[in-house]
Write a protein that holds these residues in place. Structure first.
Motif, PDB file in Angstrom:
ATOM      1  N   HIS A  70       0.838  -1.199   0.000  1.00  0.00           N
ATOM      2  CA  HIS A  70       0.000   0.000   0.000  1.00  0.00           C
ATOM      3  C   HIS A  70       0.869   1.244   0.000  1.00  0.00           C
ATOM      4  O   HIS A  70       1.871   1.330   0.691  1.00  0.00           O
ATOM      5  CB  HIS A  70      -0.952  -0.032   1.187  1.00  0.00           C
ATOM      6  CG  HIS A  70      -1.939  -1.143   1.072  1.00  0.00           C
ATOM      7  ND1 HIS A  70      -2.973  -1.128   0.164  1.00  0.00           N
ATOM      8  CD2 HIS A  70      -2.034  -2.336   1.715  1.00  0.00           C
ATOM      9  CE1 HIS A  70      -3.673  -2.238   0.258  1.00  0.00           C
ATOM     10  NE2 HIS A  70      -3.123  -3.002   1.198  1.00  0.00           N
ATOM     11  N   ASN A  71       0.448   2.240  -0.763  1.00  0.00           N
ATOM     12  CA  ASN A  71       1.339   3.295  -1.191  1.00  0.00           C
ATOM     13  C   ASN A  71       0.606   4.624  -1.240  1.00  0.00           C
ATOM     14  O   ASN A  71      -0.613   4.691  -1.098  1.00  0.00           O
ATOM     15  CB  ASN A  71       1.854   2.920  -2.596  1.00  0.00           C
ATOM     16  CG  ASN A  71       3.286   3.314  -2.814  1.00  0.00           C
ATOM     17  OD1 ASN A  71       3.673   4.420  -2.487  1.00  0.00           O
ATOM     18  ND2 ASN A  71       4.071   2.401  -3.362  1.00  0.00           N
ATOM     19  N   GLY A  72       1.372   5.709  -1.503  1.00  0.00           N
ATOM     20  CA  GLY A  72       0.779   7.038  -1.605  1.00  0.00           C
ATOM     21  C   GLY A  72       0.116   7.278  -2.956  1.00  0.00           C
ATOM     22  O   GLY A  72       0.489   6.682  -3.964  1.00  0.00           O
ATOM     23  N   ARG A  73      -0.871   8.174  -2.964  1.00  0.00           N
ATOM     24  CA  ARG A  73      -1.591   8.467  -4.200  1.00  0.00           C
ATOM     25  C   ARG A  73      -0.838   9.439  -5.102  1.00  0.00           C
ATOM     26  O   ARG A  73      -1.130   9.550  -6.287  1.00  0.00           O
ATOM     27  CB  ARG A  73      -2.971   9.046  -3.879  1.00  0.00           C
ATOM     28  CG  ARG A  73      -3.953   8.023  -3.333  1.00  0.00           C
ATOM     29  CD  ARG A  73      -5.318   8.638  -3.058  1.00  0.00           C
ATOM     30  NE  ARG A  73      -6.326   7.608  -2.806  1.00  0.00           N
ATOM     31  CZ  ARG A  73      -6.526   7.046  -1.623  1.00  0.00           C
ATOM     32  NH1 ARG A  73      -5.794   7.423  -0.593  1.00  0.00           N
ATOM     33  NH2 ARG A  73      -7.461   6.108  -1.466  1.00  0.00           N
ATOM     34  N   ASP A  74       0.111  10.189  -4.560  1.00  0.00           N
ATOM     35  CA  ASP A  74       0.755  11.251  -5.334  1.00  0.00           C
ATOM     36  C   ASP A  74       1.838  10.760  -6.287  1.00  0.00           C
ATOM     37  O   ASP A  74       2.314  11.518  -7.133  1.00  0.00           O
ATOM     38  CB  ASP A  74       1.365  12.292  -4.382  1.00  0.00           C
ATOM     39  CG  ASP A  74       0.316  13.014  -3.575  1.00  0.00           C
ATOM     40  OD1 ASP A  74      -0.822  13.141  -4.072  1.00  0.00           O
ATOM     41  OD2 ASP A  74       0.629  13.448  -2.448  1.00  0.00           O
ATOM     42  N   GLU A  75       2.263   9.518  -6.132  1.00  0.00           N
ATOM     43  CA  GLU A  75       3.283   8.921  -6.994  1.00  0.00           C
ATOM     44  C   GLU A  75       4.605   9.702  -6.962  1.00  0.00           C
ATOM     45  O   GLU A  75       5.305   9.825  -7.961  1.00  0.00           O
ATOM     46  CB  GLU A  75       2.770   8.775  -8.434  1.00  0.00           C
ATOM     47  CG  GLU A  75       1.558   7.871  -8.541  1.00  0.00           C
ATOM     48  CD  GLU A  75       1.233   7.449  -9.961  1.00  0.00           C
ATOM     49  OE1 GLU A  75       2.001   7.795 -10.865  1.00  0.00           O
ATOM     50  OE2 GLU A  75       0.214   6.755 -10.153  1.00  0.00           O
ATOM     51  N   GLU A 130      -8.685   4.054  -6.094  1.00  0.00           N
ATOM     52  CA  GLU A 130     -10.002   4.416  -5.576  1.00  0.00           C
ATOM     53  C   GLU A 130     -10.257   3.817  -4.192  1.00  0.00           C
ATOM     54  O   GLU A 130     -11.075   4.331  -3.433  1.00  0.00           O
ATOM     55  CB  GLU A 130     -11.107   3.957  -6.538  1.00  0.00           C
ATOM     56  CG  GLU A 130     -11.097   4.658  -7.880  1.00  0.00           C
ATOM     57  CD  GLU A 130     -10.084   4.047  -8.843  1.00  0.00           C
ATOM     58  OE1 GLU A 130     -10.066   4.488 -10.004  1.00  0.00           O
ATOM     59  OE2 GLU A 130      -9.322   3.144  -8.442  1.00  0.00           O
ATOM     60  N   LEU A 131      -9.562   2.748  -3.877  1.00  0.00           N
ATOM     61  CA  LEU A 131      -9.697   2.104  -2.575  1.00  0.00           C
ATOM     62  C   LEU A 131      -8.480   2.483  -1.728  1.00  0.00           C
ATOM     63  O   LEU A 131      -8.488   3.496  -1.058  1.00  0.00           O
ATOM     64  CB  LEU A 131      -9.814   0.587  -2.748  1.00  0.00           C
ATOM     65  CG  LEU A 131     -10.944   0.122  -3.689  1.00  0.00           C
ATOM     66  CD1 LEU A 131     -10.974  -1.386  -3.784  1.00  0.00           C
ATOM     67  CD2 LEU A 131     -12.284   0.674  -3.252  1.00  0.00           C
ATOM     68  N   THR A 132      -7.463   1.680  -1.767  1.00  0.00           N
ATOM     69  CA  THR A 132      -6.176   2.010  -1.146  1.00  0.00           C
ATOM     70  C   THR A 132      -5.093   1.651  -2.143  1.00  0.00           C
ATOM     71  O   THR A 132      -4.967   0.473  -2.500  1.00  0.00           O
ATOM     72  CB  THR A 132      -5.962   1.216   0.158  1.00  0.00           C
ATOM     73  OG1 THR A 132      -7.056   1.464   1.040  1.00  0.00           O
ATOM     74  CG2 THR A 132      -4.683   1.649   0.840  1.00  0.00           C
ATOM     75  N   PRO A 133      -4.323   2.622  -2.645  1.00  0.00           N
ATOM     76  CA  PRO A 133      -3.318   2.322  -3.674  1.00  0.00           C
ATOM     77  C   PRO A 133      -2.387   1.190  -3.248  1.00  0.00           C
ATOM     78  O   PRO A 133      -1.929   1.141  -2.102  1.00  0.00           O
ATOM     79  CB  PRO A 133      -2.544   3.645  -3.804  1.00  0.00           C
ATOM     80  CG  PRO A 133      -3.484   4.682  -3.313  1.00  0.00           C
ATOM     81  CD  PRO A 133      -4.291   4.038  -2.240  1.00  0.00           C
ATOM     82  N   GLU A 157       1.901  -8.383  -3.507  1.00  0.00           N
ATOM     83  CA  GLU A 157       2.427  -7.050  -3.235  1.00  0.00           C
ATOM     84  C   GLU A 157       3.951  -7.072  -3.185  1.00  0.00           C
ATOM     85  O   GLU A 157       4.544  -7.755  -2.362  1.00  0.00           O
ATOM     86  CB  GLU A 157       1.874  -6.526  -1.910  1.00  0.00           C
ATOM     87  CG  GLU A 157       0.350  -6.465  -1.855  1.00  0.00           C
ATOM     88  CD  GLU A 157      -0.175  -6.005  -0.509  1.00  0.00           C
ATOM     89  OE1 GLU A 157       0.638  -5.523   0.316  1.00  0.00           O
ATOM     90  OE2 GLU A 157      -1.391  -6.102  -0.274  1.00  0.00           O
ATOM     91  N   ILE A 158       4.568  -6.293  -4.074  1.00  0.00           N
ATOM     92  CA  ILE A 158       6.037  -6.213  -4.103  1.00  0.00           C
ATOM     93  C   ILE A 158       6.441  -4.937  -4.822  1.00  0.00           C
ATOM     94  O   ILE A 158       5.664  -4.380  -5.597  1.00  0.00           O
ATOM     95  CB  ILE A 158       6.649  -7.457  -4.795  1.00  0.00           C
ATOM     96  CG1 ILE A 158       8.082  -7.701  -4.307  1.00  0.00           C
ATOM     97  CG2 ILE A 158       6.555  -7.357  -6.295  1.00  0.00           C
ATOM     98  CD1 ILE A 158       8.188  -8.193  -2.886  1.00  0.00           C
TER      99      ILE A 158
END
Length: 314
Positions: free
Chosen positions: A144-149, A226-229, A278-279
């Motif tokens: 799980h990661n940030g939305r801003d990239e 839209e959910l959790t990146p 997830e990796i």
């Protein structure tokens, strides 16, 4: 290599093994701590009493410091923190939530608190919450990661300009060269996740470990914003998600598609088709599975070799 991070955690090297779901059990955490880094248990995939068991086994396996990573949006978080206090764990990494919610509670109990952020805005909020250090995680990272990239090597100096507390860089770091680059940019230490998935001690399924070392450039992608990146290896489940996007699926449909237990199915049970894998992007330069102690030694040797090359030309 003594600096603010080694002093804060009382460790030999400023290397933290990320507390990853379905990978970071007591065997991995204790192995990294015994090798001079800081091992973390991943509480996000553990029921409270399972976490207690892992803490107790980790205590028996190492006399060195170790910690627990706690995603604060998970259920049973209060019970998890109570167990951490009862078992006298002195280091907690928090993520996926507002650091103001629990930092005071933990620090009042003598616990060192580190918060994971993906942007400068959240780094400032974490410092205002009086955490002891922050992890700046770029969007190269797995899970799980940030939305801003924002990439790791942009995020480190961006945060360094505004933050006074120690900074731990994460995302796309798996080697001593990457560690040195992060520290040159302003990090006091590094948190490494994907490289430690491909270890003998990681609790993830061997099928998943083999997929990690087989990964090539472009085999992961950040999706489900839209959910959790989350950054995933491409497989059938990933293709199903892309097909849902192609028909303009709404978040409710994506939630149904995701369902429950996808990450456990993929990373812990080894279902490479229907599971969530997830990796990080850095998996493309991970080519073998080996003991965590050997990985620690390789990182330190390469770090010192690159430093000597830069400083002395040899």
């Amino acid at each position: 290599m003594q600096n603010r991070i080694t002093e804060l955690f009382q460790i030999k090297y400023p290397i933290i093994q990320a507390g990853m779901v379905w990978a970071s059990g007591w065997k991995l955490a204790s192995a990294v701590s015994n090798a001079g880094g800081l091992g973390l248990l991943g509480a996000g995939s553990m029921y409270p009493e399972v976490l207690r068991e892992h803490i107790q086994k980790c205590k028996n396996a190492t006399d060195k410091p170790f910690g627990v990573n706690v995603p604060m949006l998970y259920p049973n978080v209060k019970e998890i923190f109570e167990i951490i206090e009862e078992e006298e764990v002195r280091i907690v990494f928090t993520s996926a939530g507002n650091p103001k919610t629990w930092t005071g509670y933990l620090k009042e109990r003598g616990i060192t608190v580190v918060h994971v952020v993906s942007s400068l805005k959240f780094a400032i909020k974490a410092q205002e919450a009086r955490v002891d250090a922050i992890v700046t995680e770029g969007f190269e990272a797995g899970g799980h990661n940030g939305r801003d990239e924002t990439t790791t090597f942009v995020l480190i100096p961006l945060v360094k300009e505004k933050i006074q507390i120690p900074i731990i860089a994460a995302g796309g770091i798996a080697t001593g060269a990457g560690m040195l680059a992060a520290m040159v940019l302003g990090a006091d230490g590094v948190q490494i996740g994907s490289r430690f998935v491909a270890t003998n001690e990681a609790s993830s399924h061997i099928n998943f470990k083999h997929q990690v070392v087989k990964a090539q450039e472009g085999d992961t992608l950040l999706t489900l914003k839209e959910l959790t990146p989350v950054r995933l290896l491409k497989n059938k489940f990933y293709s199903d998600v892309q097909a849902a996007y192609a028909r303009d699926a709404k978040p409710e449909e994506l939630k149904i598609l995701l369902g429950r237990g996808r990450a456990k199915k993929g990373m812990f049970e080894g279902d490479l088709e229907e599971g969530e894998l997830e990796i990080g992007q850095v998996s493309s330069i991970i080519h073998d599975i080996k003991p965590a102690k050997e990985i620690m030694e390789e990182i330190i040797d390469q770090y010192n070799g690159c430093l000597n090359l830069l400083c002395n030309g040899k």
